[in-house]
Scaffold this motif. Structure first.
Motif, PDB file in Angstrom:
ATOM      1  N   ASN A 167       0.825  -1.219   0.073  1.00  0.00           N
ATOM      2  CA  ASN A 167      -0.012  -0.140   0.174  1.00  0.00           C
ATOM      3  C   ASN A 167       0.844   1.303   0.072  1.00  0.00           C
ATOM      4  OD1 ASN A 167      -2.394   1.440  -0.216  1.00  0.00           O
ATOM      5  ND2 ASN A 167      -2.694   1.398   2.104  1.00  0.00           N
ATOM      6  N   ARG A 168       1.966   1.370  -0.855  1.00  0.00           N
ATOM      7  CA  ARG A 168       2.747   2.438  -0.974  1.00  0.00           C
ATOM      8  C   ARG A 168       2.449   3.260  -2.307  1.00  0.00           C
ATOM      9  NH1 ARG A 168       7.016   2.355  -4.579  1.00  0.00           N
ATOM     10  NH2 ARG A 168       7.580   0.513  -5.285  1.00  0.00           N
ATOM     11  N   PRO A 169       2.929   4.467  -2.231  1.00  0.00           N
ATOM     12  CA  PRO A 169       2.668   5.429  -3.287  1.00  0.00           C
ATOM     13  C   PRO A 169       3.879   5.162  -4.476  1.00  0.00           C
ATOM     14  CG  PRO A 169       3.507   6.610  -1.347  1.00  0.00           C
ATOM     15  CD  PRO A 169       3.406   5.142  -1.060  1.00  0.00           C
ATOM     16  N   ILE A 170       3.467   5.333  -5.694  1.00  0.00           N
ATOM     17  CA  ILE A 170       4.605   4.954  -6.745  1.00  0.00           C
ATOM     18  C   ILE A 170       4.740   6.259  -7.345  1.00  0.00           C
ATOM     19  CG2 ILE A 170       4.139   2.608  -6.904  1.00  0.00           C
ATOM     20  CD1 ILE A 170       2.045   3.025  -8.951  1.00  0.00           C
ATOM     21  N   THR A 171       5.525   6.279  -8.443  1.00  0.00           N
ATOM     22  CA  THR A 171       5.647   7.318  -9.488  1.00  0.00           C
ATOM     23  C   THR A 171       5.124   6.921 -10.897  1.00  0.00           C
ATOM     24  OG1 THR A 171       7.981   7.102 -10.175  1.00  0.00           O
ATOM     25  CG2 THR A 171       7.353   8.720  -8.134  1.00  0.00           C
ATOM     26  N   ALA A 172       4.674   7.768 -11.645  1.00  0.00           N
ATOM     27  CA  ALA A 172       4.302   7.646 -12.892  1.00  0.00           C
ATOM     28  C   ALA A 172       5.445   6.884 -13.825  1.00  0.00           C
ATOM     29  CB  ALA A 172       3.867   8.803 -13.796  1.00  0.00           C
ATOM     30  N   ALA A 173       6.804   7.234 -13.459  1.00  0.00           N
ATOM     31  CA  ALA A 173       7.831   6.710 -14.142  1.00  0.00           C
ATOM     32  C   ALA A 173       8.203   5.370 -13.866  1.00  0.00           C
ATOM     33  CB  ALA A 173       9.134   7.767 -13.862  1.00  0.00           C
ATOM     34  N   GLU A 174       7.843   5.071 -12.356  1.00  0.00           N
ATOM     35  CA  GLU A 174       8.132   3.524 -11.966  1.00  0.00           C
ATOM     36  C   GLU A 174       7.051   2.505 -12.818  1.00  0.00           C
ATOM     37  OE1 GLU A 174       9.196   3.048  -7.554  1.00  0.00           O
ATOM     38  OE2 GLU A 174       7.598   4.425  -7.978  1.00  0.00           O
ATOM     39  N   ILE A 175       5.780   3.126 -12.998  1.00  0.00           N
ATOM     40  CA  ILE A 175       4.472   2.032 -13.472  1.00  0.00           C
ATOM     41  C   ILE A 175       4.448   2.286 -15.103  1.00  0.00           C
ATOM     42  CG2 ILE A 175       2.753   3.555 -12.833  1.00  0.00           C
ATOM     43  CD1 ILE A 175       2.607   0.211 -11.898  1.00  0.00           C
ATOM     44  N   GLY A 176       4.613   3.455 -15.657  1.00  0.00           N
ATOM     45  CA  GLY A 176       4.621   3.585 -17.015  1.00  0.00           C
ATOM     46  C   GLY A 176       3.332   3.847 -17.449  1.00  0.00           C
ATOM     47  N   LEU A 177       2.395   4.381 -16.509  1.00  0.00           N
ATOM     48  CA  LEU A 177       0.920   4.356 -16.785  1.00  0.00           C
ATOM     49  C   LEU A 177       0.775   6.094 -16.276  1.00  0.00           C
ATOM     50  CD1 LEU A 177      -0.519   1.087 -15.656  1.00  0.00           C
ATOM     51  CD2 LEU A 177      -0.033   1.932 -18.010  1.00  0.00           C
ATOM     52  N   ASP A 178      -0.459   6.362 -16.485  1.00  0.00           N
ATOM     53  CA  ASP A 178      -0.798   7.905 -16.132  1.00  0.00           C
ATOM     54  C   ASP A 178      -2.053   7.711 -15.201  1.00  0.00           C
ATOM     55  OD1 ASP A 178       0.770   9.043 -17.915  1.00  0.00           O
ATOM     56  OD2 ASP A 178      -0.735   8.697 -19.623  1.00  0.00           O
ATOM     57  N   ALA A 179      -2.150   8.870 -14.335  1.00  0.00           N
ATOM     58  CA  ALA A 179      -3.360   8.804 -13.408  1.00  0.00           C
ATOM     59  C   ALA A 179      -4.653   8.613 -14.376  1.00  0.00           C
ATOM     60  CB  ALA A 179      -3.437  10.311 -12.702  1.00  0.00           C
ATOM     61  N   GLY A 180      -5.698   7.667 -13.820  1.00  0.00           N
ATOM     62  CA  GLY A 180      -6.825   7.534 -14.318  1.00  0.00           C
ATOM     63  C   GLY A 180      -6.921   6.154 -15.023  1.00  0.00           C
ATOM     64  N   ASP A 181      -5.681   5.640 -15.471  1.00  0.00           N
ATOM     65  CA  ASP A 181      -5.537   4.305 -15.982  1.00  0.00           C
ATOM     66  C   ASP A 181      -5.887   3.394 -15.046  1.00  0.00           C
ATOM     67  OD1 ASP A 181      -4.383   5.684 -18.378  1.00  0.00           O
ATOM     68  OD2 ASP A 181      -2.575   4.853 -18.035  1.00  0.00           O
ATOM     69  N   VAL A 182      -6.394   2.118 -15.612  1.00  0.00           N
ATOM     70  CA  VAL A 182      -6.823   0.878 -14.771  1.00  0.00           C
ATOM     71  C   VAL A 182      -5.990  -0.051 -15.020  1.00  0.00           C
ATOM     72  CG1 VAL A 182      -8.710  -0.692 -14.382  1.00  0.00           C
ATOM     73  CG2 VAL A 182      -9.451   1.964 -14.626  1.00  0.00           C
ATOM     74  N   ILE A 183      -5.589  -0.878 -14.009  1.00  0.00           N
ATOM     75  CA  ILE A 183      -4.870  -2.288 -14.317  1.00  0.00           C
ATOM     76  C   ILE A 183      -5.729  -3.362 -13.755  1.00  0.00           C
ATOM     77  CG2 ILE A 183      -2.736  -3.471 -13.606  1.00  0.00           C
ATOM     78  CD1 ILE A 183      -1.544  -0.732 -12.730  1.00  0.00           C
ATOM     79  N   VAL A 184      -5.708  -4.283 -14.597  1.00  0.00           N
ATOM     80  CA  VAL A 184      -6.658  -5.272 -14.196  1.00  0.00           C
ATOM     81  C   VAL A 184      -6.029  -6.784 -14.172  1.00  0.00           C
ATOM     82  CG1 VAL A 184      -7.308  -5.889 -16.646  1.00  0.00           C
ATOM     83  CG2 VAL A 184      -8.820  -6.745 -14.732  1.00  0.00           C
ATOM     84  N   GLY A 185      -5.711  -7.072 -12.817  1.00  0.00           N
ATOM     85  CA  GLY A 185      -5.174  -8.558 -12.639  1.00  0.00           C
ATOM     86  C   GLY A 185      -6.469  -9.567 -12.301  1.00  0.00           C
ATOM     87  N   PRO A 186      -6.540 -10.013 -11.175  1.00  0.00           N
ATOM     88  CA  PRO A 186      -7.642 -10.742 -10.735  1.00  0.00           C
ATOM     89  C   PRO A 186      -8.837  -9.531 -10.328  1.00  0.00           C
ATOM     90  CG  PRO A 186      -6.102 -11.345  -9.166  1.00  0.00           C
ATOM     91  CD  PRO A 186      -5.490 -10.525 -10.225  1.00  0.00           C
ATOM     92  N   GLU A 187      -8.235  -8.313  -9.731  1.00  0.00           N
ATOM     93  CA  GLU A 187      -8.998  -7.320  -9.532  1.00  0.00           C
ATOM     94  C   GLU A 187      -8.676  -5.930 -10.186  1.00  0.00           C
ATOM     95  OE1 GLU A 187      -7.489  -7.360  -5.379  1.00  0.00           O
ATOM     96  OE2 GLU A 187      -9.532  -8.723  -4.609  1.00  0.00           O
ATOM     97  N   TYR A 188      -9.391  -5.005 -10.095  1.00  0.00           N
ATOM     98  CA  TYR A 188      -9.242  -3.836 -10.812  1.00  0.00           C
ATOM     99  C   TYR A 188      -8.670  -2.750  -9.838  1.00  0.00           C
ATOM    100  CZ  TYR A 188     -12.492  -5.229 -14.168  1.00  0.00           C
ATOM    101  OH  TYR A 188     -13.101  -5.917 -15.565  1.00  0.00           O
ATOM    102  N   TYR A 189      -7.443  -2.002 -10.494  1.00  0.00           N
ATOM    103  CA  TYR A 189      -6.847  -0.978  -9.617  1.00  0.00           C
ATOM    104  C   TYR A 189      -6.823   0.292 -10.391  1.00  0.00           C
ATOM    105  CZ  TYR A 189      -5.644  -4.311  -6.149  1.00  0.00           C
ATOM    106  OH  TYR A 189      -5.643  -5.209  -5.047  1.00  0.00           O
TER     107      TYR A 189
END
Length: 75
Positions: free
Chosen positions: A48-70
């Motif tokens: 439950n830690r913050p990340i930066t856009a550079a670390e994840i390569g995505l933008d605010a508002g994008d959604v990541i789906v695995g078994p759950e949505y984030y």
């Protein structure tokens, strides 16, 4: 005001678990993430830690789906 993607790269982001996704949202499956971004995703969700856009390569508002949505949100 809309910030350019390059201006957001150093921004602090958080992953917020959501129940559903609307048709107009940008969704990325965890399998689409680069290996470093995938590691960052799992570390952020697990710790439950913050990340930066550079670390994840995505933008605010994008959604990541695995078994759950984030949703990627600005902190």
């Amino acid at each position: 005001m809309h910030m350019a993607t390059s201006e957001l790269r150093g921004s602090s982001l958080k992953l917020t678990r959501i129940e559903s996704v609307s048709a107009d949202e940008t969704v990325h499956h965890v399998d689409q993430l680069e290996s470093e971004a995938l590691d960052t995703f799992y570390e952020a969700v697990g710790g439950n830690r913050p990340i930066t856009a550079a670390e994840i390569g995505l933008d605010a508002g994008d959604v990541i789906v695995g078994p759950e949505y984030y949703r990627v949100d600005l902190v």
